[in-house]
Design an enzyme around this catalytic site. Sequence first.
Site, mmCIF file in Angstrom:
data_model
loop_
_atom_site.group_PDB
_atom_site.id
_atom_site.type_symbol
_atom_site.label_atom_id
_atom_site.label_comp_id
_atom_site.label_asym_id
_atom_site.label_seq_id
_atom_site.Cartn_x
_atom_site.Cartn_y
_atom_site.Cartn_z
ATOM 1 N N HIS A 233 0.855 -1.171 0.000
ATOM 2 C CA HIS A 233 0.000 0.000 0.000
ATOM 3 C C HIS A 233 0.897 1.229 0.000
ATOM 4 C CE1 HIS A 233 -3.702 -2.181 0.723
ATOM 5 N NE2 HIS A 233 -3.169 -2.802 1.765
ATOM 6 N N CYS A 281 -0.190 2.795 -4.887
ATOM 7 C CA CYS A 281 -0.919 3.975 -5.362
ATOM 8 C C CYS A 281 -0.153 5.249 -5.053
ATOM 9 C CB CYS A 281 -2.304 4.058 -4.718
ATOM 10 S SG CYS A 281 -3.433 2.767 -5.257
#
Length: 402
Positions: A233, A281
């Site tokens: 993440h 991301c």
Amino acid sequence: MAPKSSKRILKNALKKLTDEEFKDFIEELLDRKDGVVKHLVLGKDRMDVANVMTTHYTEDNVVSVTIEIFKEMSLHQQVKELAEEAQNAGVGLSAPAPVVTAEIIHQLLDDLELDGVLSDEEKDAVVQKNATKPDKAGELTKLIDKVYPVTETSYNSRVALLITNIKFSDMTMNRSGAEKDEENMEKLLSSLGYEVVKYQNLTGKGIDGALKKFTEHPKLEQTDSVFVVIMSHGKREKILGVEWKKDNPDEFPVDNIFKHLGSQSCPELIDKPKVIIIQACRGGQIGSVLVSDSPNTVSQHENLVADDIKYVHPEKDFIALLPCTPDTVAFRNPDNGSVLIQHIVEVFHPESYQKHILELFTEIMSHVAKSRNRKELQMAIIDRCTLEKSFYLFQGLLDNSN
């Protein structure tokens, strides 16, 4: 007892210098036209200087360079001792340059064309525009100087770091499909000749520690390049560790990658390509409602999840491939893995040795951009490329049967 290396011989020679002689040695070293970067040796001890010089001049030439400097300093006894030690060890003294024949020049040109460094037209141009052997050799030297060197020794010393965060303390953040990404990247890196140093499920501090340990890997001195692949993440400028929660910002600053692998912290990688691939991301903005690896963003569509990040790297000889543009998400399929990694594996096929890394990354960008037709678009980007030459991954050294 293992034979002495050029670096070990150099370290012994520098240890014998007085502090004043060592100071003069550094001044002579920096005065050379082919001298090392000033900040890498000023204020450094003898061991550090030996490491920097060996990386800069190579094992084959560093002893000869040291002898030249000793001669400039009129250290005649040290010259004699160093030359004898190198000769007894069978290392470090450059042999006389071989005679360059027309056959050698044409063979080199053929090899460069075979490796994809030169096109057929470029090879013919070297022959047609340069009438004499010295002219041909000079033009050939210019062409070779535009490419990062890859030798059989450096190819066999390749090493890569692969970090994959899959399971988090907050189980809702678990990255399904990341196992496939890890499997695909490990297989690809191995096929490119890299020994893969692999970690799973690290905290932010753990990622930092793994990078620091990687900079001490014994193969870095001889390798021609490194890959660092981190999948987790993320958000702008940070990669999330597996203990991340809203009240526990377990994060790794991405800029630390470039600090740890940069010239000052890792002189073994000076002038060598450092390829960084991040699957995470770079924010939470998306064209439709999808699950994001920005924590706590949820979706109902196509079992896709998304990843996020942004970073800065001023160091030389880096190239980074990011999965998406700033403030947006990167998609991952629980069964097939992330969009970016799937296309990296697709583009890096055996014939890709004919293209340099920038061309390969550009092709990956195109594949990613065309991979979706609705609002869930993703655009991979090449970030802050500081490569000064073309880097070819194979250069004819890879067995195509792999």
